[in-house]
Motif scaffolding. Sequence first.
Motif, mmCIF file in Angstrom:
data_model
loop_
_atom_site.group_PDB
_atom_site.id
_atom_site.type_symbol
_atom_site.label_atom_id
_atom_site.label_comp_id
_atom_site.label_asym_id
_atom_site.label_seq_id
_atom_site.Cartn_x
_atom_site.Cartn_y
_atom_site.Cartn_z
ATOM 1 N N LEU A 31 0.874 -1.209 -0.021
ATOM 2 C CA LEU A 31 0.049 0.069 -0.169
ATOM 3 C C LEU A 31 0.780 1.185 0.187
ATOM 4 C CD1 LEU A 31 -2.657 -1.080 2.342
ATOM 5 C CD2 LEU A 31 -2.998 -0.714 0.135
ATOM 6 N N ALA A 32 1.900 1.225 0.781
ATOM 7 C CA ALA A 32 2.893 2.288 0.734
ATOM 8 C C ALA A 32 3.375 2.505 -0.661
ATOM 9 C CB ALA A 32 3.907 2.208 1.739
ATOM 10 N N ALA A 33 3.959 1.320 -1.160
ATOM 11 C CA ALA A 33 4.427 1.897 -2.775
ATOM 12 C C ALA A 33 3.138 2.312 -3.535
ATOM 13 C CB ALA A 33 4.907 0.302 -3.042
ATOM 14 N N GLU A 34 2.078 1.944 -3.673
ATOM 15 C CA GLU A 34 0.969 2.603 -4.632
ATOM 16 C C GLU A 34 0.858 3.906 -3.990
ATOM 17 O OE1 GLU A 34 -0.881 1.322 -6.665
ATOM 18 O OE2 GLU A 34 0.101 -0.655 -6.631
ATOM 19 N N LEU A 35 0.568 4.295 -2.571
ATOM 20 C CA LEU A 35 0.562 5.779 -2.512
ATOM 21 C C LEU A 35 1.809 6.689 -2.870
ATOM 22 C CD1 LEU A 35 -1.013 5.283 1.241
ATOM 23 C CD2 LEU A 35 -2.166 6.393 -0.911
ATOM 24 N N SER A 36 2.697 6.279 -2.818
ATOM 25 C CA SER A 36 4.094 6.752 -3.260
ATOM 26 C C SER A 36 3.851 7.019 -4.968
ATOM 27 C CB SER A 36 5.423 6.029 -3.028
ATOM 28 O OG SER A 36 6.403 6.770 -3.218
ATOM 29 N N ALA A 37 3.621 5.908 -5.331
ATOM 30 C CA ALA A 37 3.332 6.209 -6.890
ATOM 31 C C ALA A 37 2.386 7.181 -7.225
ATOM 32 C CB ALA A 37 3.095 4.830 -7.529
ATOM 33 N N ALA A 38 1.239 6.989 -6.582
ATOM 34 C CA ALA A 38 0.143 8.331 -6.628
ATOM 35 C C ALA A 38 0.524 9.547 -6.567
ATOM 36 C CB ALA A 38 -1.013 7.704 -5.763
ATOM 37 N N ALA A 39 1.567 9.693 -5.294
ATOM 38 C CA ALA A 39 2.062 10.932 -5.000
ATOM 39 C C ALA A 39 3.059 11.404 -6.146
ATOM 40 C CB ALA A 39 3.001 10.999 -3.734
ATOM 41 N N MET A 40 3.527 10.609 -6.726
ATOM 42 C CA MET A 40 4.698 10.849 -7.909
ATOM 43 C C MET A 40 3.634 11.701 -9.037
ATOM 44 S SD MET A 40 7.865 8.401 -7.904
ATOM 45 C CE MET A 40 6.994 6.823 -7.754
ATOM 46 N N ILE A 41 2.651 10.894 -9.493
ATOM 47 C CA ILE A 41 1.660 11.325 -10.301
ATOM 48 C C ILE A 41 1.261 12.622 -9.991
ATOM 49 C CG2 ILE A 41 -0.419 10.910 -11.565
ATOM 50 C CD1 ILE A 41 0.516 7.794 -11.082
ATOM 51 N N CYS A 42 0.677 12.879 -8.914
ATOM 52 C CA CYS A 42 0.227 14.344 -8.621
ATOM 53 C C CYS A 42 1.369 15.162 -8.470
ATOM 54 C CB CYS A 42 -0.214 14.144 -6.835
ATOM 55 S SG CYS A 42 -1.289 15.442 -6.486
ATOM 56 N N ARG A 43 2.677 15.209 -8.242
ATOM 57 C CA ARG A 43 3.470 16.095 -8.304
ATOM 58 C C ARG A 43 3.662 16.470 -9.692
ATOM 59 N NH1 ARG A 43 4.543 18.632 -4.012
ATOM 60 N NH2 ARG A 43 5.446 17.338 -2.473
ATOM 61 N N ASP A 44 3.584 15.385 -10.902
ATOM 62 C CA ASP A 44 3.768 15.708 -12.048
ATOM 63 C C ASP A 44 2.521 16.414 -12.734
ATOM 64 O OD1 ASP A 44 6.181 14.286 -12.597
ATOM 65 O OD2 ASP A 44 5.025 12.659 -13.464
ATOM 66 N N CYS A 45 1.204 16.245 -12.245
ATOM 67 C CA CYS A 45 0.234 17.212 -12.333
ATOM 68 C C CYS A 45 0.297 18.499 -11.958
ATOM 69 C CB CYS A 45 -0.830 16.387 -11.928
ATOM 70 S SG CYS A 45 -1.556 15.128 -12.637
ATOM 71 N N GLU A 46 1.122 18.835 -10.642
ATOM 72 C CA GLU A 46 1.181 19.918 -10.140
ATOM 73 C C GLU A 46 2.100 20.838 -11.158
ATOM 74 O OE1 GLU A 46 2.603 20.735 -6.063
ATOM 75 O OE2 GLU A 46 2.149 18.520 -5.664
ATOM 76 N N HIS A 47 3.310 20.253 -11.795
ATOM 77 C CA HIS A 47 4.147 20.997 -12.688
ATOM 78 C C HIS A 47 3.366 21.318 -13.828
ATOM 79 C CE1 HIS A 47 7.534 20.621 -10.040
ATOM 80 N NE2 HIS A 47 7.370 19.269 -9.971
ATOM 81 N N ILE A 48 2.509 20.359 -14.543
ATOM 82 C CA ILE A 48 1.673 20.656 -15.740
ATOM 83 C C ILE A 48 0.954 21.637 -15.333
ATOM 84 C CG2 ILE A 48 -0.120 19.651 -17.237
ATOM 85 C CD1 ILE A 48 1.436 17.026 -16.786
ATOM 86 N N ALA A 49 0.045 21.769 -14.359
ATOM 87 C CA ALA A 49 -0.932 22.676 -13.921
ATOM 88 C C ALA A 49 -0.208 24.034 -13.765
ATOM 89 C CB ALA A 49 -1.685 22.347 -12.624
ATOM 90 N N GLY A 50 1.029 24.131 -13.194
ATOM 91 C CA GLY A 50 1.588 25.103 -12.997
ATOM 92 C C GLY A 50 2.118 25.803 -14.352
ATOM 93 N N ASP A 51 2.505 25.014 -15.197
ATOM 94 C CA ASP A 51 2.924 25.425 -16.397
ATOM 95 C C ASP A 51 1.598 26.226 -17.185
ATOM 96 O OD1 ASP A 51 5.722 24.785 -15.879
ATOM 97 O OD2 ASP A 51 5.391 22.783 -17.128
ATOM 98 N N LEU A 52 0.620 25.532 -17.094
ATOM 99 C CA LEU A 52 -0.638 25.989 -17.917
ATOM 100 C C LEU A 52 -0.935 27.182 -17.206
ATOM 101 C CD1 LEU A 52 -2.421 22.616 -18.360
ATOM 102 C CD2 LEU A 52 -1.594 24.106 -20.106
ATOM 103 N N ALA A 53 -0.928 27.412 -15.980
ATOM 104 C CA ALA A 53 -1.483 28.540 -15.179
ATOM 105 C C ALA A 53 -0.637 29.759 -15.527
ATOM 106 C CB ALA A 53 -1.534 28.346 -13.606
ATOM 107 N N SER A 54 0.706 29.454 -15.704
ATOM 108 C CA SER A 54 1.677 30.785 -16.030
ATOM 109 C C SER A 54 1.373 31.519 -17.134
ATOM 110 C CB SER A 54 2.998 30.129 -15.874
ATOM 111 O OG SER A 54 3.031 29.306 -17.187
ATOM 112 N N GLY A 55 0.454 30.735 -17.930
ATOM 113 C CA GLY A 55 -0.048 31.413 -19.178
ATOM 114 C C GLY A 55 -1.213 32.570 -18.909
ATOM 115 N N GLY A 56 -1.484 32.756 -17.697
ATOM 116 C CA GLY A 56 -2.544 33.688 -17.229
ATOM 117 C C GLY A 56 -3.774 33.128 -16.714
ATOM 118 N N ALA A 57 -3.667 32.228 -16.043
ATOM 119 C CA ALA A 57 -5.005 31.660 -15.148
ATOM 120 C C ALA A 57 -5.259 32.724 -14.267
ATOM 121 C CB ALA A 57 -4.394 30.475 -14.669
ATOM 122 N N ALA A 58 -6.753 32.616 -13.805
ATOM 123 C CA ALA A 58 -7.170 33.699 -12.731
ATOM 124 C C ALA A 58 -6.550 33.248 -11.440
ATOM 125 C CB ALA A 58 -8.694 33.495 -12.697
#
Length: 132
Positions: A31-58
Motif C-alpha cells: 500500500l505504501a508503494a501504491e501511495l508513493s506512486a500516486a504522489a509522484m503522479i500528483c507531483r507531475d500534475c502540479e508541474h503541468i498545472a503550474g505551467d498551464l497557469a503561468s499562461g494567465g490563469a485567474a
Amino acid sequence: MTAQPRLVSDTLATQGAAPGQLAVGELSRRLAAELSAAAMICRDCEHIAGDLASGGAALENLSRLQALDELSQRLHGLSDVLTRIGQHASGEWSMAIEPLLEGLGLADLVVRLRDAEEHKGWNAQAGELDFF
C-alpha cells in the motif's frame, strides 16, 4: 521498551500466513508503494498545472493548485506511515487479502497488491484522460 524497525523479506512476510492470507507488514509495504506512486503522479500534475497557469490563469484558479500540493503531501505522508507499519508489524499478524480487494476498480492495482514482486506500476505515469 520501543519496538525496533525490522525489514521482512517477501518470503518471510508470507510465511506463517494461512493460504489466502497476507502478512500485515507486507500489505502495508504494498500500500505504501501504491501511495508513493500516486504522489509522484500528483507531483507531475502540479508541474503541468503550474505551467498551464503561468499562461494567465485567474488568481482564484491558481489558489486551487495548492490543493494538488496538499494532496501529494498527504499521499507521501500516508505512504511513510504505512512503510513504518510494515517495519514494526509482528510477523504473526496476517489477514485475508481478497475481501480487501473486493470491488477495487483498477485491475492492475489489484494485481500489484495481490502479488509480492516489484511492479512497474509503482513507478507509473498518469494514464490517458478519462471523462466520466
